[in-house]
Scaffold this motif. Structure first.
Motif, PDB file in Angstrom:
ATOM      1  N   GLN A  13       0.828  -1.208   0.000  1.00  0.00           N
ATOM      2  CA  GLN A  13       0.000   0.000   0.000  1.00  0.00           C
ATOM      3  C   GLN A  13       0.860   1.255   0.000  1.00  0.00           C
ATOM      4  O   GLN A  13       0.572   2.204  -0.710  1.00  0.00           O
ATOM      5  N   ASP A  14       1.915   1.239   0.806  1.00  0.00           N
ATOM      6  CA  ASP A  14       2.825   2.395   0.850  1.00  0.00           C
ATOM      7  C   ASP A  14       3.483   2.606  -0.509  1.00  0.00           C
ATOM      8  O   ASP A  14       3.628   3.742  -0.971  1.00  0.00           O
ATOM      9  N   GLU A  15       3.863   1.508  -1.134  1.00  0.00           N
ATOM     10  CA  GLU A  15       4.517   1.606  -2.434  1.00  0.00           C
ATOM     11  C   GLU A  15       3.555   2.156  -3.483  1.00  0.00           C
ATOM     12  O   GLU A  15       3.926   3.000  -4.294  1.00  0.00           O
ATOM     13  N   VAL A  16       2.324   1.700  -3.427  1.00  0.00           N
ATOM     14  CA  VAL A  16       1.312   2.197  -4.367  1.00  0.00           C
ATOM     15  C   VAL A  16       1.065   3.685  -4.132  1.00  0.00           C
ATOM     16  O   VAL A  16       0.964   4.472  -5.085  1.00  0.00           O
ATOM     17  N   LYS A  17       0.994   4.096  -2.873  1.00  0.00           N
ATOM     18  CA  LYS A  17       0.807   5.515  -2.553  1.00  0.00           C
ATOM     19  C   LYS A  17       1.959   6.351  -3.098  1.00  0.00           C
ATOM     20  O   LYS A  17       1.749   7.446  -3.638  1.00  0.00           O
ATOM     21  N   LEU A  18       3.172   5.832  -2.948  1.00  0.00           N
ATOM     22  CA  LEU A  18       4.340   6.555  -3.465  1.00  0.00           C
ATOM     23  C   LEU A  18       4.289   6.664  -4.988  1.00  0.00           C
ATOM     24  O   LEU A  18       4.624   7.704  -5.555  1.00  0.00           O
ATOM     25  N   GLN A  19       3.893   5.591  -5.643  1.00  0.00           N
ATOM     26  CA  GLN A  19       3.797   5.613  -7.102  1.00  0.00           C
ATOM     27  C   GLN A  19       2.753   6.619  -7.567  1.00  0.00           C
ATOM     28  O   GLN A  19       2.992   7.385  -8.508  1.00  0.00           O
ATOM     29  N   ILE A  20       1.611   6.639  -6.892  1.00  0.00           N
ATOM     30  CA  ILE A  20       0.557   7.588  -7.244  1.00  0.00           C
ATOM     31  C   ILE A  20       1.035   9.023  -7.020  1.00  0.00           C
ATOM     32  O   ILE A  20       0.839   9.898  -7.875  1.00  0.00           O
ATOM     33  N   ALA A  21       1.679   9.244  -5.883  1.00  0.00           N
ATOM     34  CA  ALA A  21       2.198  10.582  -5.587  1.00  0.00           C
ATOM     35  C   ALA A  21       3.244  10.996  -6.618  1.00  0.00           C
ATOM     36  O   ALA A  21       3.245  12.142  -7.081  1.00  0.00           O
ATOM     37  N   SER A  22       4.101  10.070  -7.011  1.00  0.00           N
ATOM     38  CA  SER A  22       5.132  10.367  -8.014  1.00  0.00           C
ATOM     39  C   SER A  22       4.496  10.735  -9.345  1.00  0.00           C
ATOM     40  O   SER A  22       4.916  11.685 -10.012  1.00  0.00           O
ATOM     41  N   LYS A  23       3.469   9.986  -9.739  1.00  0.00           N
ATOM     42  CA  LYS A  23       2.777  10.282 -10.998  1.00  0.00           C
ATOM     43  C   LYS A  23       2.137  11.657 -10.949  1.00  0.00           C
ATOM     44  O   LYS A  23       2.189  12.410 -11.925  1.00  0.00           O
ATOM     45  N   GLN A  24       1.537  11.995  -9.821  1.00  0.00           N
ATOM     46  CA  GLN A  24       0.901  13.302  -9.683  1.00  0.00           C
ATOM     47  C   GLN A  24       1.924  14.426  -9.760  1.00  0.00           C
ATOM     48  O   GLN A  24       1.684  15.466 -10.381  1.00  0.00           O
TER      49      GLN A  24
END
Length: 68
Positions: A13-24
């Motif tokens: 979940q943390d990794e997915v959150k980081l990926q989403i934040a990076s994309k944004q």
């Protein structure tokens, strides 16, 4: 993902959150860059149009004076 010895892996979940934040972050940076280029192009076009208008006006004045 590979972790160094002693490093605790984060949750998926943390990794997915980081990926989403990076994309944004990337999307925001691209959007800002596009907006900046667009604004600069519009400003350049305005300067060019203003310069052309002045040249045309000068030409009209010159032609009027030449007719006399």
């Amino acid at each position: 993902m590979v972790f160094a010895p002693g490093e605790k892996p984060g949750t998926e979940q943390d990794e997915v959150k980081l990926q989403i934040a990076s994309k944004q972050i990337v999307q925001t940076a691209i959007l800002r860059a596009v907006q900046q280029v667009s604004q600069e192009s519009q400003q350049k076009e305005k300067r060019t149009n203003t310069g052309t208008s002045l040249q045309l006006e000068r030409g009209k004045l010159t032609k009027k004076h030449e007719k006399k």
